[in-house]
Design an enzyme around this catalytic site. Sequence first.
Site, mmCIF file in Angstrom:
data_model
loop_
_atom_site.group_PDB
_atom_site.id
_atom_site.type_symbol
_atom_site.label_atom_id
_atom_site.label_comp_id
_atom_site.label_asym_id
_atom_site.label_seq_id
_atom_site.Cartn_x
_atom_site.Cartn_y
_atom_site.Cartn_z
ATOM 1 N N ASP A 159 10.305 15.091 -9.998
ATOM 2 C CA ASP A 159 11.671 14.854 -9.513
ATOM 3 C C ASP A 159 12.636 14.726 -10.694
ATOM 4 O O ASP A 159 13.752 15.247 -10.671
ATOM 5 C CB ASP A 159 11.691 13.581 -8.661
ATOM 6 C CG ASP A 159 10.586 13.601 -7.621
ATOM 7 O OD1 ASP A 159 10.752 14.300 -6.614
ATOM 8 O OD2 ASP A 159 9.542 12.952 -7.843
ATOM 9 N N HIS A 187 8.475 8.211 -4.682
ATOM 10 C CA HIS A 187 8.384 9.677 -4.700
ATOM 11 C C HIS A 187 8.409 10.151 -3.246
ATOM 12 O O HIS A 187 7.397 10.462 -2.632
ATOM 13 C CB HIS A 187 7.101 10.136 -5.392
ATOM 14 C CG HIS A 187 6.854 11.606 -5.227
ATOM 15 N ND1 HIS A 187 7.658 12.566 -5.794
ATOM 16 C CD2 HIS A 187 5.914 12.290 -4.534
ATOM 17 C CE1 HIS A 187 7.217 13.769 -5.459
ATOM 18 N NE2 HIS A 187 6.157 13.621 -4.688
HETATM 19 P P1 NAX Z 1 -4.538 20.921 -2.320
HETATM 20 O O1 NAX Z 1 -4.791 20.619 -0.872
HETATM 21 O O2 NAX Z 1 -4.399 22.323 -2.762
HETATM 22 O O3 NAX Z 1 -5.707 20.259 -3.196
HETATM 23 C C1 NAX Z 1 -6.186 18.974 -2.960
HETATM 24 C C2 NAX Z 1 -7.643 18.954 -3.355
HETATM 25 O O4 NAX Z 1 -8.102 17.625 -3.269
HETATM 26 C C3 NAX Z 1 -8.517 19.803 -2.429
HETATM 27 O O5 NAX Z 1 -9.249 20.755 -3.188
HETATM 28 C C4 NAX Z 1 -9.454 18.764 -1.780
HETATM 29 O O6 NAX Z 1 -10.764 19.279 -1.545
HETATM 30 C C5 NAX Z 1 -9.443 17.672 -2.826
HETATM 31 N N1 NAX Z 1 -9.833 16.356 -2.330
HETATM 32 C C6 NAX Z 1 -9.600 15.796 -1.127
HETATM 33 N N2 NAX Z 1 -10.173 14.586 -1.049
HETATM 34 C C7 NAX Z 1 -10.764 14.360 -2.249
HETATM 35 C C8 NAX Z 1 -11.515 13.290 -2.767
HETATM 36 N N3 NAX Z 1 -11.796 12.205 -2.040
HETATM 37 N N4 NAX Z 1 -11.982 13.401 -4.029
HETATM 38 C C9 NAX Z 1 -11.731 14.496 -4.777
HETATM 39 N N5 NAX Z 1 -11.035 15.563 -4.319
HETATM 40 C C10 NAX Z 1 -10.540 15.481 -3.063
HETATM 41 O O7 NAX Z 1 -3.268 20.047 -2.700
HETATM 42 P P2 NAX Z 1 -2.321 20.143 -4.002
HETATM 43 O O8 NAX Z 1 -1.234 21.105 -3.739
HETATM 44 O O9 NAX Z 1 -3.167 20.323 -5.201
HETATM 45 O O10 NAX Z 1 -1.647 18.690 -3.972
HETATM 46 C C11 NAX Z 1 -2.426 17.531 -4.199
HETATM 47 C C12 NAX Z 1 -1.616 16.277 -3.927
HETATM 48 O O11 NAX Z 1 -0.507 16.200 -4.795
HETATM 49 C C13 NAX Z 1 -1.051 16.186 -2.507
HETATM 50 O O12 NAX Z 1 -1.214 14.877 -2.017
HETATM 51 C C14 NAX Z 1 0.408 16.483 -2.724
HETATM 52 O O13 NAX Z 1 1.222 15.941 -1.700
HETATM 53 C C15 NAX Z 1 0.630 15.818 -4.042
HETATM 54 N N6 NAX Z 1 1.840 16.168 -4.790
HETATM 55 C C16 NAX Z 1 2.428 15.194 -5.492
HETATM 56 C C17 NAX Z 1 3.523 15.428 -6.290
HETATM 57 C C18 NAX Z 1 4.162 14.323 -7.067
HETATM 58 O O14 NAX Z 1 5.178 14.582 -7.693
HETATM 59 N N7 NAX Z 1 3.631 13.102 -7.065
HETATM 60 C C19 NAX Z 1 4.154 16.772 -6.370
HETATM 61 C C20 NAX Z 1 3.258 17.864 -5.898
HETATM 62 C C21 NAX Z 1 2.381 17.516 -4.723
HETATM 63 O O15 NAX Z 1 3.127 17.595 -3.550
#
Ligand code: NAX
Length: 325
Positions: A159, A187
């Site tokens: 952000d 966030h």
């Molecule tokens: P994806 O769904 O592409 O990847 C998430 C991965 O996490 C998947 O491969 C899944 O298998 C894995 N996973 C789920 N549970 C798990 C666990 N217990 N242990 C280890 N791995 C696990 O999501 P992605 O686009 O990579 O985003 C990941 C997270 O970042 C989401 O929650 C998203 O909302 C968040 N974000 C946060 C941002 C921030 O600024 N704080 C910005 C970007 C993003 O939106």
Amino acid sequence: MKKPLVVTVTGAAGEIGYAITPSIAFGAMLGEDQPVTLKLLEIPAALPALEAVKMELFDCAFPLLQEVVITDKPEVAFKDCDAALLIGSRPRGPGMERSDLLEANAPIFVEQGRAINDHASRDVKVLVLGNPANTNALIASSNAPDIPVTRFSAMIRLDHNRAVAQLAYKTGVSAAEVSKVIIWGNHSSTQVVDVHYAEIGGRPALELLDVEWVQHQLIPEVQNRGARVIKLRGKSSAASAANAAVYCMRDWFGSTPPDDWVSMALASSGQYGADEGLFYSMPVIVEDGDPRVVEGLALSDTCHQFLQVTLDELRSERDAVRKYL
Ligand code: NAX
């Protein structure tokens, strides 16, 4: 040669994981003379995809990359880790409320907090991206009582960078000339984008900008940018999120630039009216790896009103997950 640092990435086969691991292995995060070992954590179903990530990292022939460990066991992933990026989490599904998302993700951050407590390096730095990031950071740190809370942060840097980029583009300067932007609070869409102290080329930004543009273009653009990316791409921001995590960790392990600060969501010790312990984004200066909140900034009445909204949201998130703390 320096001793390798261990970087743990959870959700490493996901979108952000795929984008961030090469940058870390290249040296963008911890320095181009710092060898790294990557420990990548996934759920069992994603281990084949994670194996492919490992193969691609190998194929990059990165000089700094010592080893890549892939696992579905938190105790293996966090063993001796110096930097942890908690990205893996469950996405918000159709019909899920924010409270459902909190409930679905809380156990992940309980388990990982405990594993960090028991296995990570004592001076580990933990950056939480998985949403709702601020409250997940609260859950993880609460379950790691032996690690100082100052070693945890929730990522707000994307952000922050979005606001910097908009200001640079609007005024036709490089992003390096924009300083002292602040993102306050959560966030989420309640975040408060504040340019009262921002400078562009060393001059107060508000002398160069039209207040109408700030209120009606800049602020909503930053607040809704993530939603716009999802609408166009069908997936949430990944490259810019990975880059923001790299920037955040790079500054946290080193120092913020002179005469500037960055926005970081750290556990509040009561600054700016935030409840003690809530992960609340504030302006932060880092000196040699040590973050310090910039205190005592005067805020307008309007700013105070917006801060109350984001603070109330964080309080309600905390109340919803109290049994995990
Ligand atoms: P994806 O769904 O592409 O990847 C998430 C991965 O996490 C998947 O491969 C899944 O298998 C894995 N996973 C789920 N549970 C798990 C666990 N217990 N242990 C280890 N791995 C696990 O999501 P992605 O686009 O990579 O985003 C990941 C997270 O970042 C989401 O929650 C998203 O909302 C968040 N974000 C946060 C941002 C921030 O600024 N704080 C910005 C970007 C993003 O939106």
